[in-house]
Design an enzyme around this catalytic site. Sequence first.
Site, PDB file in Angstrom:
ATOM      1  N   LEU A   1       0.833  -1.199   0.000  1.00 29.52           N
ATOM      2  CA  LEU A   1       0.000   0.000   0.000  1.00 29.52           C
ATOM      3  C   LEU A   1       0.869   1.251   0.000  1.00 29.52           C
ATOM      4  CD1 LEU A   1      -3.078   0.746   0.305  1.00 29.52           C
ATOM      5  CD2 LEU A   1      -2.626   0.989   2.741  1.00 29.52           C
TER       6      LEU A   1
ATOM      7  N   ASP B   1       6.512  -4.383  14.130  1.00 28.05           N
ATOM      8  CA  ASP B   1       6.078  -3.923  12.812  1.00 28.05           C
ATOM      9  C   ASP B   1       5.405  -2.551  12.859  1.00 28.05           C
ATOM     10  OD1 ASP B   1       5.279  -5.101   9.887  1.00 28.05           O
ATOM     11  OD2 ASP B   1       3.671  -3.871  10.705  1.00 28.05           O
TER      12      ASP B   1
ATOM     13  N   HIS C   1       7.561  -1.643   9.983  1.00 30.29           N
ATOM     14  CA  HIS C   1       6.863  -2.116   8.792  1.00 30.29           C
ATOM     15  C   HIS C   1       7.562  -1.709   7.491  1.00 30.29           C
ATOM     16  CE1 HIS C   1       3.650  -3.877   6.571  1.00 30.29           C
ATOM     17  NE2 HIS C   1       3.471  -2.768   5.883  1.00 30.29           N
TER      18      HIS C   1
ATOM     19  N   SER D   1       3.544  -6.749   2.359  1.00 30.02           N
ATOM     20  CA  SER D   1       2.404  -6.066   2.961  1.00 30.02           C
ATOM     21  C   SER D   1       1.113  -6.388   2.186  1.00 30.02           C
ATOM     22  CB  SER D   1       2.701  -4.564   3.006  1.00 30.02           C
ATOM     23  OG  SER D   1       1.800  -3.907   3.845  1.00 30.02           O
ATOM     24  N   GLN D   2       0.357  -5.365   1.795  1.00 26.53           N
ATOM     25  CA  GLN D   2      -0.874  -5.621   1.026  1.00 26.53           C
ATOM     26  C   GLN D   2      -0.597  -6.505  -0.202  1.00 26.53           C
ATOM     27  OE1 GLN D   2      -3.995  -2.457   0.075  1.00 26.53           O
ATOM     28  NE2 GLN D   2      -2.935  -2.561  -1.874  1.00 26.53           N
TER      29      GLN D   2
END
Length: 303
Positions: free
Chosen positions: A45, A229, A284, A112-113
């Site tokens: 994202l 994260d 993250h 991630s996404q």
Amino acid sequence: MGQQKVLLNMARFYPLALHIILIPLLLWLADPTAGYKPIIVVHGLFDSSANFKHLLEYINKSHPGTNVTVVDLFDHRQSLEPLWKQVEGFRKVIYPIMQNAGSDGVHLLCYSQGGLICRGLLQTMPDHNVDTFISLSSPQLGQYGDTDYLRYLFPFYVKSNLFRLCYTHYGQTYSICNFWNDPHHHDLYINTSDYLAPLNSERLDPNATDWKKNFLRLRKLVLIGGPDDGVITPWQSSHFGFYDENETILEMKAQMVYQKDTFGLQTLDFRGAITMYCVPGVLHTMWHSNETVFNECIEKWLT
Ligand SMILES: *[C@@H]1O[C@H](CO)[C@@H](O)[C@H](O)[C@H]1NC(C)=O
Ligand SMILES: *[C@@H]1O[C@H](CO)[C@@H](O)[C@H](O)[C@H]1NC(C)=O
Ligand SMILES: *[C@@H]1O[C@H](CO)[C@@H](O)[C@H](O)[C@H]1NC(C)=O
Ligand SMILES: *[C@@H]1O[C@H](CO)[C@@H](O)[C@H](O)[C@H]1NC(C)=O
Ligand SMILES: *[C@@H]1O[C@H](CO)[C@@H](O)[C@H](O)[C@H]1NC(C)=O
Ligand SMILES: *[C@@H]1O[C@H](CO)[C@@H](O)[C@H](O)[C@H]1NC(C)=O
């Protein structure tokens, strides 16, 4: 006498054997690209292919010559597009790369996404040839947390009331709502989540049986995440863990989707095909740029 003759013959043929066997072997070893499967990287994202500069350096250093494609699609704000639409877009770019790789296959490294997009690809491509899927801090069982991303996108909402927006037809036009998983409104999630609920077969899709079969073409699943994260909430979602209705963490093996093997997770685990890494001390945004993470959790799978 017989033995001497054999030795003599060996001495005579040894150079020939050397030429026939060893020289191609040496040539093969000297070709740095031999044996490394192509790698396809899917970003997360609000980022883009530009964020993977360090990762490309690490791969170049450890496995020189590897053909790495960081797919440059749905960058930055476009990453908010609904996930099925993104799956379609990524499929168009990724499919020819898979075909070029043939039976050797490819590796998917998804951040991630992007890890949820990759699951969508794995489950809906009947002829994918993904050897190893590396899921790098991906909210595999969804997200439920107040983060900067959320404050930026939906300033008038917090985690406890975002379901009012996300679990609507309009909300589902945002990627983040596609995997918003509010443990206090589980029924509503199941009824309205257009992406994660069907992908998990929490709401049965007509294609669920095929999706499971497709997912199980995977040889290896590597799940990487950690407690510092700061974005993925709960961070255990990166390991297929999640909150129950009281916000107590249930690990992967206690999840309904695992116990009922709804999309193949338990089958993969019984095959010994799942490896999890829990790495503290990584924010993250640092997962793909941290060389220790690369050396300890990623490098050895990029064969
Ligand atoms: C890989 O590393 C070599 C040696 O440092 C360098 O010459 C080359 O440009 C690098 N390739 C990529 C794609 O980064
Ligand atoms: C890398 O892979 C892409 C996609 O399969 C292909 O088009 C390209 O020619 C490859 N590059 C090299 C240097 O092999
Ligand atoms: C679901 O199955 C139908 C019928 O087999 C097929 O046409 C469709 O493409 C499938 N959809 C997905 C997302 O796999
Ligand atoms: C979910 O859908 C079912 C079946 O349509 C319905 O009975 C139920 O009330 C819905 N639940 C919520 C919380 O909307
Ligand atoms: C959640 O907490 C309530 C109240 O303590 C309890 O009755 C319920 O069984 C708990 N749910 C689970 C899944 O543990
Ligand atoms: C890199 O990862 C290690 C754990 O493998 C961690 O201890 C360290 O803090 C990380 N560094 C950065 C800059 O993220």
